[in-house]
Enzyme design. Structure first.
Site, PDB file in Angstrom:
ATOM      1  N   HIS A  92       0.851  -1.187   0.000  1.00  0.00           N
ATOM      2  CA  HIS A  92       0.000   0.000   0.000  1.00  0.00           C
ATOM      3  C   HIS A  92       0.889   1.240   0.000  1.00  0.00           C
ATOM      4  O   HIS A  92       1.908   1.282   0.686  1.00  0.00           O
ATOM      5  CB  HIS A  92      -0.911   0.013   1.235  1.00  0.00           C
ATOM      6  CG  HIS A  92      -1.967   1.073   1.175  1.00  0.00           C
ATOM      7  ND1 HIS A  92      -1.729   2.381   1.553  1.00  0.00           N
ATOM      8  CD2 HIS A  92      -3.265   1.032   0.764  1.00  0.00           C
ATOM      9  CE1 HIS A  92      -2.825   3.094   1.384  1.00  0.00           C
ATOM     10  NE2 HIS A  92      -3.777   2.302   0.909  1.00  0.00           N
ATOM     11  N   GLU A 142       0.723   4.066   1.400  1.00  0.00           N
ATOM     12  CA  GLU A 142       0.978   4.644   2.727  1.00  0.00           C
ATOM     13  C   GLU A 142       2.059   3.859   3.470  1.00  0.00           C
ATOM     14  O   GLU A 142       2.919   4.442   4.128  1.00  0.00           O
ATOM     15  CB  GLU A 142      -0.315   4.675   3.555  1.00  0.00           C
ATOM     16  CG  GLU A 142      -0.116   5.350   4.904  1.00  0.00           C
ATOM     17  CD  GLU A 142      -1.348   5.305   5.782  1.00  0.00           C
ATOM     18  OE1 GLU A 142      -1.185   5.245   7.015  1.00  0.00           O
ATOM     19  OE2 GLU A 142      -2.478   5.344   5.251  1.00  0.00           O
ATOM     20  N   CYS A 169      -7.037   6.604  11.557  1.00  0.00           N
ATOM     21  CA  CYS A 169      -7.550   7.976  11.542  1.00  0.00           C
ATOM     22  C   CYS A 169      -9.021   8.033  11.932  1.00  0.00           C
ATOM     23  O   CYS A 169      -9.753   7.041  11.860  1.00  0.00           O
ATOM     24  CB  CYS A 169      -7.307   8.613  10.169  1.00  0.00           C
ATOM     25  SG  CYS A 169      -8.565   8.258   8.942  1.00  0.00           S
ATOM     26  N   SER A 215      -7.906   1.213   0.566  1.00  0.00           N
ATOM     27  CA  SER A 215      -7.837   0.364   1.755  1.00  0.00           C
ATOM     28  C   SER A 215      -9.030   0.587   2.667  1.00  0.00           C
ATOM     29  O   SER A 215      -9.669  -0.359   3.130  1.00  0.00           O
ATOM     30  CB  SER A 215      -6.542   0.638   2.516  1.00  0.00           C
ATOM     31  OG  SER A 215      -6.503  -0.084   3.736  1.00  0.00           O
TER      32      SER A 215
END
Length: 322
Positions: free
Chosen positions: A133, A135, A204, A233
């Site tokens: 991913h 991130e 988050c 995701s």
């Protein structure tokens, strides 16, 4: 005699849903850069994981590339996506004297800073996340190779062997399943009681809130649709959470054209929500498609209000004010 009477359908609309503050900021950065500097503006990687958003920005003059070496010579701006980038990327941009704007979500930047603090303290770092991913690639790229070990599952957490169990820390990707991540963290804390975690959870607020409302909706739904992209995701996690929360007929759709109408036969209550990078226009497109076929009654399921916003980069604040 043929009847045209529509069958009744209750649609439960999740709230909050769709764009989070980090996505709003990232899109606004591209749009304001186009206004201020003119087209083209280059963007490294999809600014957010949604083709509708990307294609809309392309029509406005954004050009998306995967790596900086795809950029032609010149003084055009380049923007880094909301997912964050390894440190090598801005370093390479500086080496080429490129003007760049960083649209990394501030909550992702928070994880980057945590990793650096742990590293400075001499701690071995575990990153809970998904291989490949963007991130995760960006977060692991904040530190020298080998400084961060990726852990994806409870099973991997059970077999991980640290260099020193007393000098260990963990961070997480921001868009994971809250419950799955809790399970991995529980294993790490059981095995390594002194492990250091974030002061405030890395997952988050938007990911947490959207999963919360899906848990509320799913037991009432015959089917639940998550509007979002396959490479998103947080959208994929919403589908998983819905299935685990009692709605096995849960699936991802990018927009109304993706709906398989033979699969909605017999449903009386439909749940609809959207991942954090999916625009509301696509949600309403899906609702309209159901209105054409059913007598729809909409009920909003709201679990909490959101009022988060993030500052734009200094270079663009003046343009936004104007």
């Amino acid at each position: 005699m043929l009847t045209t009477e529509k069958r009744p359908l209750t649609i439960l609309m999740g709230a909050p849903r769709g764009f989070c503050a980090g996505v709003v900021r990232a899109i606004e950065i591209v749009e304001l850069a186009l206004e201020r500097y003119g087209a083209p503006v280059y963007v490294r990687h999809e600014i957010v994981h949604n083709r509708y958003v990307v294609e809309d920005l392309e029509r406005k003059g954004a050009i998306f590339v995967e790596e900086l070496d795809e950029l032609p010579e010149g003084d055009r701006p380049v923007i880094f996506s909301a997912h964050g980038v390894p440190k090598s990327v801005p370093e390479a941009a500086q080496d080429r004297n490129l003007f760049f704007l960083d649209a990394t979500c501030p909550l992702v930047s928070k994880v980057h800073m945590e990793a650096e603090r742990h590293f400075e303290r001499g701690l071995e770092i575990l990153l809970i996340g998904h291989t490949g991913h963007p991130e995760v690639i960006g977060t692991m790229g904040q530190l020298p190779k080998g400084a961060i070990t990726l852990v994806e599952t409870v099973e991997q957490a059970e077999i991980f062997e640290p260099q020193n169990p007393e000098k260990l820390a963990y961070i997480t990707q921001t868009t994971l399943s809250v419950d799955d991540t809790k399970d991995v963290i529980a294993v790490l804390r059981r095995r390594f009681p002194q492990i250091v975690g974030p002061h405030k959870a890395d997952i988050c607020y938007a990911t947490t809130n959207r999963q919360e409302v899906v848990k509320e909706m799913a037991p009432r739904c015959d089917m639940l649709l998550v509007v979002g992209a396959p490479n998103s995701s947080n959208s994929q996690r919403l589908v998983e959470v819905a299935k685990k929360s009692g709605c096995e007929r849960s699936m991802l759709v990018q927009r109304a054209a993706d709906i398989s109408w033979n699969m909605v036969e017999g449903i009386e209550t439909l749940g609809i929500t959207a991942g954090a990078s999916a625009p509301e226009i696509l949600v309403q497109e899906v609702v309209s498609a159901f209105r054409q076929r059913f007598d729809v009654q909409v009920e909003v399921i709201e679990t909490r209000k959101e009022s988060v916003s993030f500052k734009l980069p200094r270079e663009l604040r003046q343009a936004a004010a104007q």
